[in-house]
Design a protein around this motif. Sequence first.
Motif, PDB file in Angstrom:
ATOM      1  N   GLN A  91      -7.742  -2.579   4.349  1.00 13.31           N
ATOM      2  CA  GLN A  91      -6.638  -2.746   4.312  1.00 13.31           C
ATOM      3  C   GLN A  91      -5.625  -3.435   5.825  1.00 13.31           C
ATOM      4  OE1 GLN A  91      -5.505   0.987   4.231  1.00 13.31           O
ATOM      5  NE2 GLN A  91      -6.029   1.424   2.172  1.00 13.31           N
ATOM      6  N   ASP A 140      -0.600   7.468  -1.068  1.00 15.17           N
ATOM      7  CA  ASP A 140      -2.507   8.367  -0.285  1.00 15.17           C
ATOM      8  C   ASP A 140      -3.456   7.129  -0.357  1.00 15.17           C
ATOM      9  OD1 ASP A 140      -0.900  10.384  -0.468  1.00 15.17           O
ATOM     10  OD2 ASP A 140      -1.320  10.286  -2.865  1.00 15.17           O
ATOM     11  N   GLU A 141      -3.020   5.495  -0.487  1.00 11.40           N
ATOM     12  CA  GLU A 141      -4.269   4.776  -0.326  1.00 11.40           C
ATOM     13  C   GLU A 141      -4.380   4.165   0.857  1.00 11.40           C
ATOM     14  OE1 GLU A 141      -3.013   1.709  -4.341  1.00 11.40           O
ATOM     15  OE2 GLU A 141      -1.730   1.280  -2.697  1.00 11.40           O
ATOM     16  N   ILE A 142      -3.200   4.985   1.905  1.00 12.91           N
ATOM     17  CA  ILE A 142      -3.203   3.703   3.364  1.00 12.91           C
ATOM     18  C   ILE A 142      -4.585   5.069   4.227  1.00 12.91           C
ATOM     19  CG2 ILE A 142      -2.006   3.614   5.408  1.00 12.91           C
ATOM     20  CD1 ILE A 142       0.618   3.681   3.583  1.00 12.91           C
ATOM     21  N   ARG A 202     -15.257   4.076   4.251  1.00  4.94           N
ATOM     22  CA  ARG A 202     -14.127   3.678   4.457  1.00  4.94           C
ATOM     23  C   ARG A 202     -13.905   3.387   5.763  1.00  4.94           C
ATOM     24  NH1 ARG A 202     -11.361   8.349   3.171  1.00  4.94           N
ATOM     25  NH2 ARG A 202     -12.535  10.180   1.854  1.00  4.94           N
ATOM     26  N   LEU A 226       0.806  -0.790  -0.083  1.00  5.07           N
ATOM     27  CA  LEU A 226      -0.110   0.031   0.350  1.00  5.07           C
ATOM     28  C   LEU A 226       1.236   0.669  -0.177  1.00  5.07           C
ATOM     29  CD1 LEU A 226      -2.549  -0.406   2.392  1.00  5.07           C
ATOM     30  CD2 LEU A 226      -3.095  -0.360   0.196  1.00  5.07           C
ATOM     31  N   ARG A 227       0.452   2.304  -0.629  1.00  5.98           N
ATOM     32  CA  ARG A 227       1.285   3.588  -1.150  1.00  5.98           C
ATOM     33  C   ARG A 227       0.570   4.246  -0.416  1.00  5.98           C
ATOM     34  NH1 ARG A 227       2.243   2.196  -6.854  1.00  5.98           N
ATOM     35  NH2 ARG A 227       0.726   1.381  -6.925  1.00  5.98           N
ATOM     36  N   ILE A 246     -12.490   1.909  -3.295  1.00 11.18           N
ATOM     37  CA  ILE A 246     -12.787   3.459  -3.759  1.00 11.18           C
ATOM     38  C   ILE A 246     -13.570   3.617  -4.359  1.00 11.18           C
ATOM     39  CG2 ILE A 246     -10.560   4.863  -5.106  1.00 11.18           C
ATOM     40  CD1 ILE A 246      -8.764   3.022  -4.254  1.00 11.18           C
ATOM     41  N   TYR A 288      -6.108  -6.403  -1.918  1.00 10.88           N
ATOM     42  CA  TYR A 288      -5.592  -5.754  -2.427  1.00 10.88           C
ATOM     43  C   TYR A 288      -6.545  -5.034  -3.449  1.00 10.88           C
ATOM     44  CZ  TYR A 288      -3.764  -1.800  -5.002  1.00 10.88           C
ATOM     45  OH  TYR A 288      -3.243  -0.505  -5.743  1.00 10.88           O
ATOM     46  N   GLY A 290     -13.236   0.534   4.096  1.00 14.88           N
ATOM     47  CA  GLY A 290     -11.454  -0.033   3.486  1.00 14.88           C
ATOM     48  C   GLY A 290     -10.503   0.186   4.395  1.00 14.88           C
ATOM     49  N   TRP A 322      -9.583  -3.956  -2.037  1.00 13.15           N
ATOM     50  CA  TRP A 322      -9.383  -2.454  -1.632  1.00 13.15           C
ATOM     51  C   TRP A 322     -10.231  -1.518  -2.348  1.00 13.15           C
ATOM     52  CZ3 TRP A 322      -9.769   1.992   0.799  1.00 13.15           C
ATOM     53  CH2 TRP A 322      -8.495   2.982   0.196  1.00 13.15           C
ATOM     54  N   ARG A 323      -8.845  -1.650  -3.992  1.00 11.74           N
ATOM     55  CA  ARG A 323      -9.170  -1.239  -4.753  1.00 11.74           C
ATOM     56  C   ARG A 323     -10.807  -0.770  -5.136  1.00 11.74           C
ATOM     57  NH1 ARG A 323      -5.891   2.507  -6.360  1.00 11.74           N
ATOM     58  NH2 ARG A 323      -6.046   2.729  -8.281  1.00 11.74           N
TER      59      ARG A 323
END
Length: 137
Positions: A61, A41-43, A54, A38-39, A116, A109, A57, A112-113
Amino acid sequence: MSLRLKLRPGEKLIINGCILINGPQRASFEVVTRADVLRGDEILEARTATTPARCLGLQIQVALVSPADRAEALVQIDRIARDLSGILLADRGEQLATVIRLVEAGEFYKAWRATIPLIRHEDVLMRRIRETAGDAA
């Protein structure tokens, strides 16, 4: 197939549950084996997970990056998804169903995507509510 990552100064990164913070300069590297990543802005952080989508999400995560906490996260995902399914319209309900299928398949993952668009939709609704409340005051 490898994953190339470029990080801004101070940007956070989570790889297989390990939280990394980049130093004062830009950095780039390549992940050559499979890893849960996870990078910045994704966290999502617990303090910002203040709405149902949220929260969903965030729990996805947690399941992604923390195998030790995965069982509890899955319980929370199920609870939140049941709550959301009762209030979402048909098109968003189908998005939620996709998220749940991915979670059940262990594709955290991708789940998670897939969450969004639900978060973005929820953000739009919350903004409209705030605007309407402001107009009424």
